[in-house]
Every structure is written in C-alpha cells, then in structure tokens.
Design a protein around this motif. Structure first.
Motif, PDB file in Angstrom:
ATOM      1  N   CYS A 151     -37.567 -95.301  63.134  1.00  0.00           N
ATOM      2  CA  CYS A 151     -36.111 -95.468  63.135  1.00  0.00           C
ATOM      3  C   CYS A 151     -35.440 -94.127  62.817  1.00  0.00           C
ATOM      4  O   CYS A 151     -35.865 -93.408  61.916  1.00  0.00           O
ATOM      5  CB  CYS A 151     -35.731 -96.513  62.093  1.00  0.00           C
ATOM      6  SG  CYS A 151     -33.958 -96.647  61.823  1.00  0.00           S
ATOM      7  N   CYS A 154     -33.485 -95.063  58.995  1.00  0.00           N
ATOM      8  CA  CYS A 154     -34.253 -95.282  57.747  1.00  0.00           C
ATOM      9  C   CYS A 154     -35.628 -94.615  57.801  1.00  0.00           C
ATOM     10  O   CYS A 154     -36.326 -94.575  56.795  1.00  0.00           O
ATOM     11  CB  CYS A 154     -34.368 -96.765  57.441  1.00  0.00           C
ATOM     12  SG  CYS A 154     -35.494 -97.682  58.532  1.00  0.00           S
ATOM     13  N   CYS A 227     -33.578-101.333  64.951  1.00  0.00           N
ATOM     14  CA  CYS A 227     -34.634-101.238  63.941  1.00  0.00           C
ATOM     15  C   CYS A 227     -34.642-102.550  63.154  1.00  0.00           C
ATOM     16  O   CYS A 227     -33.597-102.987  62.685  1.00  0.00           O
ATOM     17  CB  CYS A 227     -34.337-100.065  63.007  1.00  0.00           C
ATOM     18  SG  CYS A 227     -35.261-100.110  61.453  1.00  0.00           S
ATOM     19  N   CYS A 230     -33.505-101.825  59.096  1.00  0.00           N
ATOM     20  CA  CYS A 230     -32.143-101.507  58.638  1.00  0.00           C
ATOM     21  C   CYS A 230     -31.081-101.873  59.672  1.00  0.00           C
ATOM     22  O   CYS A 230     -29.902-101.696  59.417  1.00  0.00           O
ATOM     23  CB  CYS A 230     -32.040-100.024  58.286  1.00  0.00           C
ATOM     24  SG  CYS A 230     -31.993 -98.939  59.727  1.00  0.00           S
TER      25      CYS A 230
END
Ligand SMILES: [Zn+2]
Length: 261
Positions: A151, A154, A227, A230
C-alpha cells in the motif's frame, strides 16, 4: 578483539539483502548487476520475506500461508529496479512446470526501485498494475499467481489474484469499500468491454441495476481497488479515470469471492 580488527571485519552493507524470518538468505552487491538469482529455502505458514535496501528501507511481504519450500527468483537491473517472484512447493526440488501441473503455487511481489542518490524513480502512487510492474503487457498472467502489493499509504502488504476480464467476457466493478469485486457479463447492456471506452449513459443505467456488495457498499466502474488494511486507493480510478479502460485485469482480494451478475 581490537577496534582495528572489528572495523576490518565489518561487512559492507549490501545493495539489497533478502531476509526470511529474520535470517539473511541472499545479499546482492552493486558490482553484480544485472543479476538473476534463484534459491530455495524452507518456510512455515507464517513466514515473512523482507527485501532490505542498503539505506535500510524494507519491503515486507507475507508468503502463501503454507509450509513448504519457497523457490525465489530475483532480478535486479542496472537502473536498480527489483523484480521478485517465486513458487511454493512441498519439495526442495521443484518439478518441471510445477505451477501448470498444480504442484506449486505462485507469488509475485510488487517490484520496486532501490533508493539511490541521483536516481528519480517514477511516482506510481495510485497507478495500475501495468505501471507498477505487477502485470506485463502482452503476457497473460496466469490466474494461479497471487500478487503481493504494498500500500502506498500504510506500506503494509496485501495479496490478491487477478483475472483477464477480456478473456472472461466480463466487465468488472469494485465496491466503494474497495473490498469486493463484481463480474458482469458483457451481454448486459452498458457493460464496457476491456480496452473500450464505455457508453456513459448505458453504464449509468447498468450501475443502477447492480446489486450491493456483501458489505452493502455500491459497485461503480470508477471505484478504486483499495488497500484492505487502511482503505487507501491502490489503483485510483477516481483520480486517474483515463487508465480505467486499459486496466483489464480484475483483482479479487485473498479471502473474498468474486461476485457475479
Ligand atoms: Zn494501506
């Protein structure tokens, strides 16, 4: 040991190290580029692999959640691009065509550029799988391979599978939660075929007819693939609608089932 000896004995930092469950399994020096390295090592169901750059920047991925032997193939190019993938099998010796014969499972890691002074890697935030090097143009990626992405937000890894929507005669839609994927038959009026620019009016009519996702969020053509940790947009069709038609691989998060309409 004297300080002098200690300094002499200190290993210079490798350009790239591969670490599995805390143990170094491979180190690559800049002098060796370009290089293709292959090696196999035992793994457990919870094994993690780390690609550690000389700067300390680390790319951490889970493997396939199964014990066995992981057969890693790693390429590092003179522009410091790194591509890695591998096969998980029960035995240390990999049978020929193991993936095709169902005797191994495949995993491809998101490529990256090793950070170097004076090098400016492309900004791939929100971009598609071709730009990120997870799919290659002109090569059909077998749907048996699991892709492991990182990601942009994050920096955690997540896994998904991809299928070629054009070859499956479907259009695909992501839910607004970014968690679910819906395949819609091309027989449905308004369903855009791969690479084709959609008919906006027909598409809107179709979107209104689509069922809700299992988590009650709505499917829409321009919803990003997100993602799962998050919820940040990973393939960001809202920001880059122009890349939607050519992004013909549909992705399904591991642990989710492809929905059909
Ligand atoms: Zn994230």
């Amino acid at each position: 040991m004297s300080l002098f000896k200690k300094l002499l004995g200190r290993k210079p930092k490798s350009l790239l190290s591969v670490v599995v469950d805390g143990k170094d399994v491979l180190s690559i020096d800049e002098r060796e580029l370009p290089i293709e390295a292959r090696l196999a090592f035992p793994v457990t169901a919870s094994s993690e692999i780390e690609f550690v750059e000389e700067s300390g920047r680390t790319h951490t991925h889970a493997l396939l959640g199964e014990a066995g032997f992981f057969h890693l193939s790693l390429r590092v190019y003179p522009n410091f691009a790194v591509q890695a993938d591998g096969l998980l099998s029960a035995s240390k010796n990999l049978p020929e065509n193991a993936l095709e014969k169902g005797e191994a499972r495949g995993l491809r890691f998101q490529p990256f550029f090793i950070q170097k002074k004076g090098q400016k890697p492309p900004d791939l935030r929100g971009k598609g799988l071709f730009a990120r090097g997870l799919h290659y143009n002109g090569i059909v990626t077998p749907s048996k391979i699991v892709l492991s992405a990182i990601c942009d937000e994050c920096e955690k890894a997540f896994q998904f599978t991809s299928f070629h929507s054009g070859f499956s005669d479907v259009a695909y839609f992501y839910s607004s939660s970014g968690k679910h994927t819906l395949a819609v038959s091309l027989q449905e009026p308004g369903a855009p075929s791969a690479l084709a620019k959609p008919d906006d009016e027909a598409l809107q009519l179709l979107e209104r007819k689509l069922p809700s996702a299992p988590d009650a969020s709505k499917y829409s053509y321009l919803n990003p693939f997100r993602c799962p940790h998050c919820r940040a947009a990973y393939i960001d069709f809202e920001t880059y609608p122009e890349m939607r038609a050519s992004e013909y691989y549909a992705n399904v998060h591991i642990g989710q089932r492809l929905q059909q309409f």
